[in-house]
Design a protein around this motif. Structure first.
Motif, PDB file in Angstrom:
ATOM      1  N   LEU A  77       0.837  -1.192   0.000  1.00 35.80           N
ATOM      2  CA  LEU A  77       0.000   0.000   0.000  1.00 35.80           C
ATOM      3  C   LEU A  77       0.874   1.246   0.000  1.00 35.80           C
ATOM      4  O   LEU A  77       1.766   1.385   0.838  1.00 35.80           O
ATOM      5  CB  LEU A  77      -0.917   0.013   1.237  1.00 35.80           C
ATOM      6  CG  LEU A  77      -1.667   1.318   1.539  1.00 35.80           C
ATOM      7  CD1 LEU A  77      -2.664   1.637   0.428  1.00 35.80           C
ATOM      8  CD2 LEU A  77      -2.379   1.227   2.890  1.00 35.80           C
ATOM      9  N   GLN A 127      -1.969  -1.540  -3.699  1.00 33.40           N
ATOM     10  CA  GLN A 127      -2.949  -0.472  -3.623  1.00 33.40           C
ATOM     11  C   GLN A 127      -2.252   0.884  -3.592  1.00 33.40           C
ATOM     12  O   GLN A 127      -1.291   1.078  -2.846  1.00 33.40           O
ATOM     13  CB  GLN A 127      -3.810  -0.601  -2.361  1.00 33.40           C
ATOM     14  CG  GLN A 127      -4.755  -1.800  -2.347  1.00 33.40           C
ATOM     15  CD  GLN A 127      -5.592  -1.822  -1.069  1.00 33.40           C
ATOM     16  OE1 GLN A 127      -5.043  -1.893   0.030  1.00 33.40           O
ATOM     17  NE2 GLN A 127      -6.904  -1.748  -1.209  1.00 33.40           N
ATOM     18  N   ALA A 129      -3.378   4.655  -2.703  1.00 29.94           N
ATOM     19  CA  ALA A 129      -4.471   5.440  -2.123  1.00 29.94           C
ATOM     20  C   ALA A 129      -4.021   6.884  -1.971  1.00 29.94           C
ATOM     21  O   ALA A 129      -2.930   7.160  -1.470  1.00 29.94           O
ATOM     22  CB  ALA A 129      -4.871   4.869  -0.765  1.00 29.94           C
ATOM     23  N   ARG A 161      -6.498   6.054 -12.338  1.00 28.16           N
ATOM     24  CA  ARG A 161      -7.166   4.765 -12.228  1.00 28.16           C
ATOM     25  C   ARG A 161      -7.504   4.200 -13.607  1.00 28.16           C
ATOM     26  O   ARG A 161      -7.381   2.990 -13.853  1.00 28.16           O
ATOM     27  CB  ARG A 161      -8.436   4.880 -11.387  1.00 28.16           C
ATOM     28  CG  ARG A 161      -9.125   3.536 -11.123  1.00 28.16           C
ATOM     29  CD  ARG A 161     -10.446   3.682 -10.401  1.00 28.16           C
ATOM     30  NE  ARG A 161     -10.292   4.288  -9.089  1.00 28.16           N
ATOM     31  CZ  ARG A 161     -10.721   5.498  -8.773  1.00 28.16           C
ATOM     32  NH1 ARG A 161     -11.337   6.247  -9.695  1.00 28.16           N
ATOM     33  NH2 ARG A 161     -10.555   5.974  -7.558  1.00 28.16           N
ATOM     34  N   SER A 170      -4.506  -1.279  -7.822  1.00 31.88           N
ATOM     35  CA  SER A 170      -5.811  -0.652  -7.626  1.00 31.88           C
ATOM     36  C   SER A 170      -5.609   0.758  -7.075  1.00 31.88           C
ATOM     37  O   SER A 170      -4.740   0.989  -6.234  1.00 31.88           O
ATOM     38  CB  SER A 170      -6.680  -1.476  -6.673  1.00 31.88           C
ATOM     39  OG  SER A 170      -6.087  -1.580  -5.389  1.00 31.88           O
ATOM     40  N   HIS A 172      -7.242   4.197  -5.274  1.00 29.18           N
ATOM     41  CA  HIS A 172      -8.314   4.543  -4.343  1.00 29.18           C
ATOM     42  C   HIS A 172      -8.257   6.030  -4.011  1.00 29.18           C
ATOM     43  O   HIS A 172      -7.203   6.557  -3.643  1.00 29.18           O
ATOM     44  CB  HIS A 172      -8.177   3.723  -3.060  1.00 29.18           C
ATOM     45  CG  HIS A 172      -8.045   2.262  -3.310  1.00 29.18           C
ATOM     46  ND1 HIS A 172      -9.103   1.394  -3.300  1.00 29.18           N
ATOM     47  CD2 HIS A 172      -6.944   1.507  -3.624  1.00 29.18           C
ATOM     48  CE1 HIS A 172      -8.685   0.168  -3.579  1.00 29.18           C
ATOM     49  NE2 HIS A 172      -7.372   0.223  -3.787  1.00 29.18           N
ATOM     50  N   LEU A 208     -10.263   0.732   2.574  1.00 25.88           N
ATOM     51  CA  LEU A 208      -9.213   0.148   1.738  1.00 25.88           C
ATOM     52  C   LEU A 208      -9.197  -1.371   1.860  1.00 25.88           C
ATOM     53  O   LEU A 208      -8.929  -2.085   0.886  1.00 25.88           O
ATOM     54  CB  LEU A 208      -7.853   0.732   2.113  1.00 25.88           C
ATOM     55  CG  LEU A 208      -7.648   2.207   1.756  1.00 25.88           C
ATOM     56  CD1 LEU A 208      -6.305   2.706   2.273  1.00 25.88           C
ATOM     57  CD2 LEU A 208      -7.742   2.412   0.245  1.00 25.88           C
ATOM     58  N   GLY A 211     -11.525  -2.663  -0.417  1.00 27.97           N
ATOM     59  CA  GLY A 211     -11.202  -2.365  -1.806  1.00 27.97           C
ATOM     60  C   GLY A 211     -12.050  -1.279  -2.434  1.00 27.97           C
ATOM     61  O   GLY A 211     -12.188  -1.239  -3.669  1.00 27.97           O
ATOM     62  N   SER A 213     -13.101   1.959  -4.206  1.00 33.30           N
ATOM     63  CA  SER A 213     -12.379   2.862  -5.104  1.00 33.30           C
ATOM     64  C   SER A 213     -12.427   4.308  -4.617  1.00 33.30           C
ATOM     65  O   SER A 213     -11.495   5.073  -4.853  1.00 33.30           O
ATOM     66  CB  SER A 213     -12.971   2.789  -6.517  1.00 33.30           C
ATOM     67  OG  SER A 213     -12.772   1.517  -7.080  1.00 33.30           O
TER      68      SER A 213
END
Length: 246
Positions: A77, A127, A129, A161, A170, A172, A208, A211, A213
């Protein structure tokens, strides 16, 4: 296997609380901020590693990321939270305030994404974020610098994204309302639906984990601002002006 994250803006507020929250849940945390003293204190907590760094210094940012890559650090992350807020006077716009605000709120986010994203590639479920704000939903008084920088962050994240779809990473977008932090404690106006920093960290962590978005909170403020943004343009402007005068 222990998961690993890097959190910027970790010396205070949401970032500090997130670092503590992730560490308490068994993560290895790289805590990034300019304040070495505050990071040293934070790193006394198990699982947290201090990483003093000025995010507006691209050379230092690149060097730090390369060192971590060479050391074999793998991030699960990357949480870009660092930010600032300066209010301005519309009759005498402070250009330096705009430069400072965009430097940390937007340009540092782009640079950190560029240099730290390679550390995500070896993760099984990486991830990215990015923390923005709901402020860009509605024109608030004296918020030209802050609101514009957060609008840029939200657009950057949503666009990113699209282009990272299929990469395995991914993306976020986190858009909080008012959170009780040292930054907001300087505000001299009413902050509706203010949430504690612990509550904010838990909402981000759980969002998070699921998951999501886009993570927006508190819901009541989100709904209110969305409704205001749907008003006819001239009416919306009138409402914003009346709010300024209160």
């Amino acid at each position: 296997m222990t998961s690993t994250c890097l959190i910027t803006g970790a010396s205070s507020g949401i970032g500090r609380e997130l670092a503590l929250h992730y560490a308490a849940n068994g993560w290895t945390v790289y805590a990034v901020a300019r304040s070495a003293d505050k990071l040293d204190e934070l790193s006394k907590n198990a699982g947290i590693h201090a990483l003093p760094l000025d995010l507006t210094d691209n050379t230092a940012l690149q060097s730090t990321a390369l060192n971590m890559l060479e050391q074999g650090v793998v991030l699960d992350l990357l949480l870009l939270n660092a930010g600032t807020c300066e209010y301005v006077d519309a009759y005498d716009l402070n250009l330096a305030a705009f430069e400072r605000t965009f430097a940390i709120n937007f340009h540092a986010v782009v640079a950190a994404t560029k240099y730290f994203m390679p550390l995500l590639k070896a993760s099984l479920a990486p991830q990215l974020a990015i923390v923005s704000s709901m402020v860009h939903f509605f024109p608030f008084t004296r918020s030209q610098a802050y609101g514009a920088s957060k609008a840029a962050v939200s657009y950057f994240t949503d666009s990113l994204r699209v282009d990272l779809a299929g990469s395995g990473i991914s993306v976020h977008l986190i858009e909080p309302g008012f959170v009780d932090t040292p930054l907001t404690q300087k505000n001299d106006f009413s902050m509706p639906f203010l949430v504690s920093v612990g509550d904010a960290a838990e909402r981000i962590y759980s969002g998070l984990l699921r998951g999501k978005s886009r993570i927006r909170f508190p819901r009541r403020l989100s709904v209110m601002l969305k409704l205001l943004s749907m008003l006819p343009y001239n009416l919306r402007n009138s409402v914003a002006t009346r709010m300024k005068q209160q």
